[in-house]
Motif scaffolding. Structure first.
Motif, PDB file in Angstrom:
ATOM      1  N   SER A  44      -8.047  -4.578   4.937  1.00 41.01           N
ATOM      2  CA  SER A  44      -7.658  -3.752   3.794  1.00 41.01           C
ATOM      3  C   SER A  44      -8.845  -2.943   3.280  1.00 41.01           C
ATOM      4  O   SER A  44      -8.679  -1.797   2.845  1.00 41.01           O
ATOM      5  CB  SER A  44      -7.083  -4.619   2.677  1.00 41.01           C
ATOM      6  OG  SER A  44      -8.044  -5.547   2.197  1.00 41.01           O
ATOM      7  N   LYS A  56      -1.972   7.462   4.999  1.00 39.00           N
ATOM      8  CA  LYS A  56      -2.212   6.194   4.297  1.00 39.00           C
ATOM      9  C   LYS A  56      -3.085   6.498   3.088  1.00 39.00           C
ATOM     10  O   LYS A  56      -3.687   7.578   2.991  1.00 39.00           O
ATOM     11  CB  LYS A  56      -2.922   5.183   5.214  1.00 39.00           C
ATOM     12  CG  LYS A  56      -4.306   5.637   5.631  1.00 39.00           C
ATOM     13  CD  LYS A  56      -5.087   4.550   6.362  1.00 39.00           C
ATOM     14  CE  LYS A  56      -6.540   4.965   6.552  1.00 39.00           C
ATOM     15  NZ  LYS A  56      -7.361   3.899   7.120  1.00 39.00           N
ATOM     16  N   ASP A  70      -6.113   4.723  11.221  1.00 37.37           N
ATOM     17  CA  ASP A  70      -5.357   3.510  10.919  1.00 37.37           C
ATOM     18  C   ASP A  70      -5.976   2.315  11.632  1.00 37.37           C
ATOM     19  O   ASP A  70      -5.654   2.040  12.799  1.00 37.37           O
ATOM     20  CB  ASP A  70      -3.893   3.690  11.334  1.00 37.37           C
ATOM     21  CG  ASP A  70      -3.013   2.533  10.880  1.00 37.37           C
ATOM     22  OD1 ASP A  70      -3.545   1.567  10.302  1.00 37.37           O
ATOM     23  OD2 ASP A  70      -1.784   2.594  11.113  1.00 37.37           O
ATOM     24  N   GLN A 102      -9.301  -0.043   5.728  1.00 36.52           N
ATOM     25  CA  GLN A 102      -8.238   0.931   5.536  1.00 36.52           C
ATOM     26  C   GLN A 102      -8.519   1.822   4.324  1.00 36.52           C
ATOM     27  O   GLN A 102      -8.196   3.014   4.330  1.00 36.52           O
ATOM     28  CB  GLN A 102      -6.890   0.217   5.338  1.00 36.52           C
ATOM     29  CG  GLN A 102      -6.336  -0.442   6.597  1.00 36.52           C
ATOM     30  CD  GLN A 102      -5.761   0.546   7.592  1.00 36.52           C
ATOM     31  OE1 GLN A 102      -6.469   1.443   8.067  1.00 36.52           O
ATOM     32  NE2 GLN A 102      -4.489   0.403   7.917  1.00 36.52           N
ATOM     33  N   HIS A 138      -6.411   6.326   1.114  1.00 37.96           N
ATOM     34  CA  HIS A 138      -7.818   6.105   1.445  1.00 37.96           C
ATOM     35  C   HIS A 138      -8.686   6.934   0.511  1.00 37.96           C
ATOM     36  O   HIS A 138      -8.219   7.880  -0.142  1.00 37.96           O
ATOM     37  CB  HIS A 138      -8.105   6.466   2.905  1.00 37.96           C
ATOM     38  CG  HIS A 138      -7.854   7.901   3.250  1.00 37.96           C
ATOM     39  ND1 HIS A 138      -8.716   8.922   2.911  1.00 37.96           N
ATOM     40  CD2 HIS A 138      -6.812   8.499   3.907  1.00 37.96           C
ATOM     41  CE1 HIS A 138      -8.238  10.076   3.345  1.00 37.96           C
ATOM     42  NE2 HIS A 138      -7.085   9.848   3.947  1.00 37.96           N
TER      43      HIS A 138
END
Length: 365
Positions: free
Chosen positions: A79, A273, A88, A82, A275
């Motif tokens: 995590s 995602k 990814d 990420q 970030h």
């Protein structure tokens, strides 16, 4: 006769250059050494073209021990990674690696990196030599609040890059592992010349090959064994011409903390995602990275690029291509002009016609 002693030289404000574990081996091999990112590094041995050609046709070995290695472990290692990278990491499995970015908080990149998944909750990150301290500070800052442990192993490892179409063939008799069966971006433990090493089927030349992680104390012996089986030592000069032909960006040239990373052709590195810096990366880049070729005059970093009478950008990396036989360059130009077929590059006060070509300039077999 007495002599008056010369005044003592003023102390230098520059820190002494760092040396990799292979420094003595480079001197034995006749390398010409140059400062690079705070390190004393070999720029060439027999000559840039000879070393370049050896990698394209057979195999060469580079000392890239100046790169940094950080180990990230703990139940929240995934995590954390990420949150601070654009690719990814969740798609990695033990024994696999991928290219990734560390985005800045306010645009640009802190660095471009490689991540290797060692095991569940354990990763190795390789970073650019000149960015080790900056990256370490950045990662430590953003690790706060995550159940994760960061360890800087940069002094532990030497890193040797064996690159070329015959790399696997030449190494195979001296390894206990079926190298040909390993796919691109594989990362695995192996024996090589009797040493316990980690191998990655990765590289920065546009050719097949392996990057060899070996304990620093064992690096010089391993290097000598590679040269003894006919693998050509290659320096920074050939590494630069090889990566340029392959269209690979170099931090400080095509990437920086102020250059929008999507100016490059690497949009695939940014996944959908959450970030750090996502909003800045999502904005359209004002510039685009393009490939240029000239007939005879080499292009160098910083040379202005024109569309008509208007300067629209500058060369980020350029050289004469040993493989293609003509000058090539990558250039950052205003996005509105990036689709043009022709430009002019100003070289020492004179403009020369340049043709836009698709990146990469060269693709390995």
């Amino acid at each position: 006769m007495t002599q008056t002693p010369s005044p003592a030289a003023a102390p230098s404000s520059e820190p002494p250059l760092k040396r990799t574990p292979l420094h003595a081996a480079h001197l034995r091999a006749g390398a010409r050494m140059v400062p690079f990112g705070g390190w004393d590094m070999p720029v060439q041995y027999a000559g840039v073209k000879a070393e370049h050609d050896a990698v394209r046709s057979r195999a060469g070995v580079f000392d890239v021990s100046h790169m940094g290695e950080f180990r990230i472990t703990g139940p929240e290692a995934l995590s954390f990674l990420q949150s601070v990278t654009t690719n990814d990491v969740g798609k990695l499995r033990p024994g696999r690696a991928h290219y990734n970015w560390l985005p800045g908080e306010a645009g640009g990149l802190v660095d471009d990196i490689y991540i290797y998944m060692v095991a569940t909750d354990e990763y190795l990150m390789v970073v650019n030599a000149s960015n080790i301290d900056k990256d370490w500070t950045h990662l430590q800052k953003h690790a706060a609040g995550h159940d994760v442990t960061l360890t800087n192993e940069s002094d532990r490892w030497a890193l040797l890059a064996v690159q070329g179409p015959r790399a696997a063939e030449l190494l195979q008799p001296f390894s206990d592992t079926d190298l040909a069966a390993k796919k691109k971006n594989a990362y695995f433990a192996a024996r090589l010349f009797g040493f316990d090493v980690m191998l990655a089927r990765t590289g920065y030349t546009g050719e097949d090959g392996f990057e060899v992680f070996v304990e620093a104390s064992e690096a010089e012996t391993l290097w000598d064994k590679l040269l003894a089986i006919g693998i050509t030592p290659a320096g920074l000069g050939a590494r630069d011409t090889l990566r340029l032909e392959a269209g690979f960006p170099l931090y400080g040239h095509e990437f920086s903390d102020t250059i929008h990373p999507l100016s490059s052709t690497y949009s695939w590195v940014v996944k959908d995602k959450e970030h750090l810096g996502r909003a800045h990366i999502s904005a359209a880049p004002p510039q685009k990275l393009i490939g240029l070729k000239l007939e005879r005059v080499p292009m160098r970093e910083g040379y202005p690029v024109y569309a008509g009478d208007v300067q629209v950008g500058h060369v980020t990396s350029g050289s004469s291509s040993p493989t293609l036989g003509h000058p090539i360059a990558m250039a950052l130009v205003d996005a509105a002009h990036a689709g043009a077929d022709t430009f002019e590059v100003e070289v020492r006060g004179k403009r020369h016609a340049a043709v836009r070509v698709e990146l990469p300039f060269y693709r390995g077999a």
